[in-house]
Design an enzyme around this catalytic site. Sequence first.
Site: not given
Length: 364
Positions: A54, A136, A154
């Site tokens: 990520e 996020y 996202d």
Amino acid sequence: MDSSSETALLANDPPHVAVARDLLAWYDVHARQLPWRAPPGTPPSEPYRVWLSEVMLQQTTVAAVKAYFAAFIERWPSVMDLAAAPDADVMAAWAGLGYYARARNLLACAREVSARGGVFPSTEEELRALPGLGAYTAAAVAAIAFGQRAVVVDANVERVVARLFALEDALPGARPRIRELADRITPDARAGDFAQAMMDLGATVCTSRNPRCLLCPISADCAGRMSGEPERFPVKAPKKAKPRRQGRAFWIEREIGGEPHVLTVRREGKGMLGGMRALPDDGWSAKGDGHAEPPLAGAWEPLGRVEHVFTHFTLELGVSGWLGADAPLEQMARDIDGEWWPLARIDEAGLPTLFARAARLGLT
């Protein structure tokens, strides 16, 4: 979407539930196979792999990340291994992936987790407290690695949600509303699979151009499709023109032990390309041009120019090569805390893309 259309989709459970149900059924069949991802419906992926992927995927494509992820996992198979790595090694391994603050945050976070015994916290709130984990990334790790219900948004998810609700509010101001709407359709169960399904849908079906609505599992509930103009969403505010900056980099070559070497420097730990090995330059920045003065008075040869687009500005970098004698170079190298790097191993220096391109001018 007007208020009546939005209310129609969210007024009662069936449309809301149908979106998650239909999307997860699609994901069970069409999920992308990615090296950091567990198959649909299986136990969550190992937190280290989810977190690493990520961080790498922020503002970077899946195609670009795959090779870097594989190299990191092979070299540092656990968060404890990464935490023990020298800064210079990690920064060099990151070279070319861009957004180098991510690499510095990666190390800071790995060392914090290592201090906790190598165990990542499992809740979104605790993950947010780790260095470099924004909203996020914390939500993604909580949902995908720990199966927690978290709202993961996202750029792909933004696009899917904006089209699903035909949201007329423009980005970036629309982001709080998009997150609110994403929260409304996120199920309590399989939140990690749902987040990845939304990402996959945006990446492969609900694409920014030419969305493939006929293949979309939630098209029956999509107000953007019903409007006949799904590509119009998400609405975006007009872009501001990026400023242009001017700078110079300096190619300084000499022989040491009969082998050619080039002078490199380590950039300051913070700021643009912080902590990366680079060629000496004239102090250009996002805020202004460089001073154009070389680090040594004498004869210099123009080698060419490279242009590089950063997030907030475009840089035009001239490259100058040293033509003078070797005599003053050693003292100058000490003055700027430089390092003589063998030309035969320049690919191992871990130069960021901008300086790798500048180095190619020096090598020709």
